[in-house]
Scaffold this active site. Structure first.
Site, PDB file in Angstrom:
ATOM      1  N   LYS A  72       4.754  45.917  -8.478  1.00 23.74           N
ATOM      2  CA  LYS A  72       5.743  46.083  -7.406  1.00 23.74           C
ATOM      3  C   LYS A  72       7.063  45.393  -7.718  1.00 23.74           C
ATOM      4  O   LYS A  72       8.136  45.998  -7.607  1.00 23.74           O
ATOM      5  CB  LYS A  72       5.146  45.562  -6.086  1.00 23.74           C
ATOM      6  CG  LYS A  72       6.110  45.555  -4.913  1.00 23.74           C
ATOM      7  CD  LYS A  72       5.382  45.456  -3.589  1.00 23.74           C
ATOM      8  CE  LYS A  72       4.391  44.323  -3.552  1.00 23.74           C
ATOM      9  NZ  LYS A  72       4.995  42.982  -3.662  1.00 23.74           N
ATOM     10  N   THR A  74       8.082  44.354 -10.673  1.00 21.92           N
ATOM     11  CA  THR A  74       8.599  44.996 -11.881  1.00 21.92           C
ATOM     12  C   THR A  74       9.333  46.282 -11.529  1.00 21.92           C
ATOM     13  O   THR A  74      10.419  46.572 -12.055  1.00 21.92           O
ATOM     14  CB  THR A  74       7.449  45.288 -12.862  1.00 21.92           C
ATOM     15  OG1 THR A  74       6.764  44.065 -13.157  1.00 21.92           O
ATOM     16  CG2 THR A  74       7.961  45.901 -14.149  1.00 21.92           C
ATOM     17  N   ARG A  95      11.844  37.476  -3.378  1.00 17.27           N
ATOM     18  CA  ARG A  95      11.357  36.160  -2.948  1.00 17.27           C
ATOM     19  C   ARG A  95      11.250  35.215  -4.141  1.00 17.27           C
ATOM     20  O   ARG A  95      11.151  35.638  -5.289  1.00 17.27           O
ATOM     21  CB  ARG A  95       9.976  36.288  -2.302  1.00 17.27           C
ATOM     22  CG  ARG A  95       9.960  37.057  -1.001  1.00 17.27           C
ATOM     23  CD  ARG A  95       8.545  37.246  -0.490  1.00 17.27           C
ATOM     24  NE  ARG A  95       7.743  37.990  -1.463  1.00 17.27           N
ATOM     25  CZ  ARG A  95       6.424  37.964  -1.524  1.00 17.27           C
ATOM     26  NH1 ARG A  95       5.728  37.206  -0.698  1.00 17.27           N
ATOM     27  NH2 ARG A  95       5.779  38.679  -2.424  1.00 17.27           N
ATOM     28  N   LYS A 106      -2.739  34.704  -9.486  1.00 17.43           N
ATOM     29  CA  LYS A 106      -1.937  35.908  -9.270  1.00 17.43           C
ATOM     30  C   LYS A 106      -0.889  36.120 -10.357  1.00 17.43           C
ATOM     31  O   LYS A 106      -0.561  37.229 -10.735  1.00 17.43           O
ATOM     32  CB  LYS A 106      -1.251  35.827  -7.906  1.00 17.43           C
ATOM     33  CG  LYS A 106      -0.319  36.997  -7.608  1.00 17.43           C
ATOM     34  CD  LYS A 106       0.311  36.843  -6.234  1.00 17.43           C
ATOM     35  CE  LYS A 106       1.345  37.923  -5.972  1.00 17.43           C
ATOM     36  NZ  LYS A 106       2.558  37.756  -6.776  1.00 17.43           N
ATOM     37  N   ALA A 274       2.741  37.068   2.083  1.00 11.40           N
ATOM     38  CA  ALA A 274       2.593  38.153   3.050  1.00 11.40           C
ATOM     39  C   ALA A 274       1.189  38.249   3.619  1.00 11.40           C
ATOM     40  O   ALA A 274       0.989  38.897   4.633  1.00 11.40           O
ATOM     41  CB  ALA A 274       2.983  39.482   2.417  1.00 11.40           C
ATOM     42  N   PHE A 302       2.527  41.884  -1.222  1.00  9.58           N
ATOM     43  CA  PHE A 302       1.220  42.538  -1.166  1.00  9.58           C
ATOM     44  C   PHE A 302       1.354  44.001  -0.727  1.00  9.58           C
ATOM     45  O   PHE A 302       2.384  44.627  -0.912  1.00  9.58           O
ATOM     46  CB  PHE A 302       0.246  41.749  -0.300  1.00  9.58           C
ATOM     47  CG  PHE A 302      -0.145  40.421  -0.908  1.00  9.58           C
ATOM     48  CD1 PHE A 302      -0.664  40.348  -2.188  1.00  9.58           C
ATOM     49  CD2 PHE A 302       0.045  39.229  -0.215  1.00  9.58           C
ATOM     50  CE1 PHE A 302      -1.019  39.126  -2.768  1.00  9.58           C
ATOM     51  CE2 PHE A 302      -0.302  38.007  -0.787  1.00  9.58           C
ATOM     52  CZ  PHE A 302      -0.832  37.959  -2.057  1.00  9.58           C
ATOM     53  N   PHE A 382       1.107  54.517 -17.188  1.00  5.31           N
ATOM     54  CA  PHE A 382       0.535  53.886 -18.367  1.00  5.31           C
ATOM     55  C   PHE A 382       0.131  54.970 -19.373  1.00  5.31           C
ATOM     56  O   PHE A 382      -0.094  56.124 -19.004  1.00  5.31           O
ATOM     57  CB  PHE A 382      -0.679  53.030 -17.982  1.00  5.31           C
ATOM     58  CG  PHE A 382      -0.325  51.791 -17.204  1.00  5.31           C
ATOM     59  CD1 PHE A 382      -0.251  50.551 -17.826  1.00  5.31           C
ATOM     60  CD2 PHE A 382      -0.053  51.857 -15.847  1.00  5.31           C
ATOM     61  CE1 PHE A 382       0.079  49.412 -17.119  1.00  5.31           C
ATOM     62  CE2 PHE A 382       0.279  50.717 -15.126  1.00  5.31           C
ATOM     63  CZ  PHE A 382       0.341  49.494 -15.767  1.00  5.31           C
ATOM     64  N   TRP A 410       8.345  48.996 -17.001  1.00  8.71           N
ATOM     65  CA  TRP A 410       7.806  47.865 -17.773  1.00  8.71           C
ATOM     66  C   TRP A 410       8.147  48.040 -19.249  1.00  8.71           C
ATOM     67  O   TRP A 410       8.619  47.120 -19.908  1.00  8.71           O
ATOM     68  CB  TRP A 410       6.291  47.755 -17.588  1.00  8.71           C
ATOM     69  CG  TRP A 410       5.715  46.491 -18.190  1.00  8.71           C
ATOM     70  CD1 TRP A 410       5.493  45.304 -17.563  1.00  8.71           C
ATOM     71  CD2 TRP A 410       5.324  46.300 -19.562  1.00  8.71           C
ATOM     72  NE1 TRP A 410       4.980  44.384 -18.448  1.00  8.71           N
ATOM     73  CE2 TRP A 410       4.870  44.958 -19.688  1.00  8.71           C
ATOM     74  CE3 TRP A 410       5.304  47.112 -20.692  1.00  8.71           C
ATOM     75  CZ2 TRP A 410       4.405  44.423 -20.890  1.00  8.71           C
ATOM     76  CZ3 TRP A 410       4.851  46.583 -21.893  1.00  8.71           C
ATOM     77  CH2 TRP A 410       4.400  45.255 -21.985  1.00  8.71           C
TER      78      TRP A 410
END
Length: 557
Positions: A72, A74, A95, A106, A274, A302, A382, A410
Site C-alpha cells: 500500500k 509502496t 504517516r 510488520k 489504524a 491497514f 508480480f 516496486w
C-alpha cells in the site's frame, strides 16, 4: 536482488531545499534537520491557510493485510512519482513509522523497491523526533496526575477510575498491565496501571487532528484522564498542564518534508495505528499539501475496513476534507491467501484460489462505494501472476463499477505506475465524488458501532459486554454521544477473529470495552481480543538489524 535499504542507500539524495523549490517553498520557510529533512515553519503554514487553492485528494487503502504483503505505501509513493512523470505536481502525504513494528514484525513504512521515501533509515527510526515528543508529552500527563494524587488529591480522583495509561513506542507485552508506586509512601499510592504503544495515544490523535498549537491546547484540555469520587470527569484542564504538553509538541506539530527515490516531494507527519487508533497522517500535513500541489495522495493504515473507514468517518469529518478518489491495493498472492492457499504456495498459479479469495477485494470495493467516492483498484503485479488470474480480477472489479489498473511500482518506480496514474487522472476528471459519511453525528453511540459492524464488517450484529454497555450509557449522559466512533479491531479479518479470512458471514462483533478520547473527539470501541500494546514475535526484526562503525545500518528491510 537488492534489499529496500540497499536501494535507498545507493541513491544520492537532493538537498531538501531543492525538493522544496519544486513546490515553490523558499529556504526561509524550512527548519532543517540535516541536509535531507526539514520541517515547514509555522508562519509558512499559517500563510498557506489563506490560499484559495485546493488540490484533488486521493486516498490509498488496501484489502485486509496478509503475510504476502500488499504494498500500500509502496503504491502510494509510486503513484506520486508516476504523476510527476505525467506532468502533474503531486505530493504524497504519509504517516510516520512506529519503532514497535520496525523492531517487531510488520516492517517499516517508507515504501519499498524503487518506490520509497528517503532518507529511509531515518524515517523508519527516530526521524525528527515527533513520536518521542508525543511519548514524553503523554507521560507528562501521567506524572502530573500521579503527583496530584500524592500531593493531597484535591480533585478527589477515584484511584479505581483512572483512565490514562502510560505509553512507549515499542512493542512490549510485559507492560500491558502493571502495578506502580511500590516501595513506600514516598513513591506515591500503589495502583494498577499499564502501557499502550505511543501510536495509540490520544496525544498522537490530537496532534494529527489539530490545525495549530492553539487548537492542540484546546483539545488537550478536554482529555478525560479519570473520574472523581462523585463520578464526574477529571480533565487535563483540571490538572493545569495543557500548556506544558503543548510546549513539548511545538516542533512535533510541524509537518516534515522529505523526498522520494525519484526526487519528488513527500510530507510525512503523525503516525496513529489504524487497528487500535484512527490510522491517518496529520490534518496539518494534508491541508498544507492541498495548498501546495495539484494532486495529494495520502493513505490510511491497514485494510479499508479500518483505515479507510476511519479516514472517511473521523478525519474527513473533523477536518472538513472531501476525497476525490480512492485507490484500493491488492495482489494476486493475497487473493490466493484469502482463498485458502498456504503462504508457501502463493507463487504457484491457482486461478480457482483467486476466484475464491476475490470476495475480500469485492467487499472492500462495495463498502467504499457506499461513501459515494469513485474507486480505482491497483493490482500490485508480480512475475508469478498469470494473464488468466489478472484478467479475472480485472473483469470482476469492472463488473461492480471499479476502475482497474496494473502497477509495477516496486520494480519500476514511477514508470511502473503510469497506468495507475492515468486511470486515477481519468477518474478525477470524469467521475465526480459525491462524498458522504456512513453515519450522522446524531446517531446514538451503540447504533454507530452497529452501523459500522453491519455495513462495513458485514456482521449480523454487535454483542456489547456489560462493561461496554455501562460505559456507553455513562458517556452519553456526559454529552459525548455525538462523537464519531473509532473501532479497535484485528486488521487481518473483517470480523474480530483474525482467522476468518475472505468475506466472512454469520458472525457478530464483540465489543468488550469503550474508551473516551474527548480531546481527539471520538470514542474508541475495543472489539474481540485486540490489544493497545502489541507484543514482539518469536523472532523479531530487531535480530537482523545492525550498524557499523561508520553509522551505516543494515538489515532494516
Amino acid at each position: 536482488m537488492k534489499s529496500d535499504i540497499e536501494i535507498a542507500q545507493a541513491k544520492q539524495m537532493l538537498p531538501i531545499k531543492d525538493i522544496a523549490a519544486k513546490l515553490d517553498i523558499g529556504e526561509e520557510h524550512l527548519e532543517m534537520y540535516g541536509k535531507y529533512k526539514a520541517k515547514l515553519t509555522q508562519d509558512f503554514l499559517n500563510d498557506l491557510k489563506k490560499k484559495e487553492k485546493n488540490a484533488k485528494l486521493v486516498l490509498v487503502t488496501a484489502i485486509n493485510p496478509t503475510p504476502a504483503g500488499e504494498g500500500k505505501t509502496t503504491t502510494t509513493i509510486g503513484l506520486g512519482q508516476a504523476l510527476w512523470k505525467l506532468g502533474k505536481k503531486s505530493i504524497v502525504a504519509l504517516r510516520e513509522p512506529s519503532l514497535g513494528p520496525c523492531m517487531g514484525v510488520k516492517g517499516g513504512a517508507a515504501g519499498g523497491g524503487n518506490s520509497q521515501v528517503l532518507p529511509m533509515e531515518d524515517i523508519n527510526l527516530h526521524f525528527t523526533g515527533d513520536i518521542h515528543a508525543i511519548t514524553t508529552a503523554h507521560n507528562l500527563v501521567s506524572a502530573i496526575l500521579d503527583n496530584h494524587i500524592n500531593s493531597g488529591n484535591a480533585l478527589e480522583i477515584d484511584l479505581t477510575q483512572i483512565k490514562w495509561k502510560r505509553v512507549i513506542d515499542m512493542n512490549d507485552r510485559a507492560l500491558r498491565s502493571i502495578v506502580i508506586a511500590l516501595g513506600g509512601k514516598k513513591n506515591g499510592f500503589p495502583r494498577e496501571d499499564g502501557f499502550m504503544i505511543t501510536v495509540a495515544s490520544e496525544i498522537m490523535a490530537i496532534l494529527c487532528l489539530s490545525d495549530d498549537l492553539n487548537d492542540l491546547k484546546a483539545k488537550v484540555n478536554k482529555i478525560v484522564v479519570a473520574y472523581n469520587k462523585s463520578k464526574k470527569p477529571v480533565t487535563v484542564k483540571d490538572l493545569k498542564c495543557a500548556g506544558a504538553v503543548a510546549s513539548l509538541l511545538k516542533e512535533a506539530i510541524k509537518p516534515n518534508l522529505v523526498q522520494t527515490l525519484e526526487e519528488t516531494p513527500a510530507i510525512i507527519h503523525g503516525g496513529p495505528f489504524a487497528n487500535i487508533a484512527h490510522g491517518c497522517n496529520s490534518v496539518a500535513a494534508t491541508k498544507a499539501a492541498l495548498k501546495l500541489a495539484d494532486i495529494v495522495i495520502t493513505e490510511a493504515g491497514f485494510g479499508a475496513d479500518l483505515g479507510a473507514e476511519k479516514f472517511l468517518d473521523i478525519k474527513c469529518r473533523k477536518a472538513g476534507l472531501k476525497p476525490d478518489a480512492i485507490v484500493i491495493v491488492a495482489t494476486i498472492r493475497s487473493l490466493k491467501y484469502n482463498g485458502g492457499v498456504d503462504k508457501k504456495e502463493l507463487t504457484i498459479p491457482n486461478l480457482e484460489a483467486v476466484k475464491k479469495g476475490i470476495c475480500n477485494l469485492k467487499r472492500h470495493i462495495e463498502n467504499l462505494q457506499k461513501f459515494q467516492v469513485p474507486v480505482v483498484v491497483s493490482l500490485n503485479q508480480f512475475t508469478c501472476d498469470t494473464d488468466e488470474e489478472i484478467g479475472f480480477v480485472r473483469s470482476e472489479c469492472e463488473k461492480i463499477g471499479a476502475t482497474f489498473a496494473l502497477s509495477q511500482v516496486w520494480a519500476d518506480g514511477g514508470n511502473g505506475g503510469k497506468e495507475l496514474a492515468e486511470k486515477v487522472l481519468d477518474t478525477l476528471e470524469n467521475k465526480p465524488s459525491d462524498f458522504k459519511f456512513l453515519y450522522e453525528d446524531e446517531l446514538p453511540l451503540d447504533q454507530k458501532i452497529e452501523k459500522i459492524a453491519k455495513e462495513i464488517y458485514r456482521a449480523d450484529g454487535v454483542d456489547f459486554e456489560a462493561a461496554a454497555k455501562k460505559e456507553i450509557k455513562k458517556l452519553t449522559e456526559f454529552g459525548y454521544g455525538n462523537l464519531p466512533v473509532c473501532i479497535a479491531k484485528t486488521q487481518y479479518s473483517f470480523s474480530d477473529n483474525e482467522k476468518l479470512l475472505g468475506a466472512p458471514e454469520g458472525f457478530k462483533i464483540i465489543i468488550r470495552e469503550i474508551n473516551l478520547s474527548a480531546g481527539a473527539g471520538f470514542i474508541v470501541a475495543l472489539a474481540g481480543s485486540v490489544m493497545t500494546m502489541p507484543g514482539l514475535p518469536k523472532s523479531p526484526s530487531a535480530e537482523n538489524i545492525d550498524v557499523d562503525n561508520n553509522g551505516v545500518i543494515t538489515g532494516l528491510f
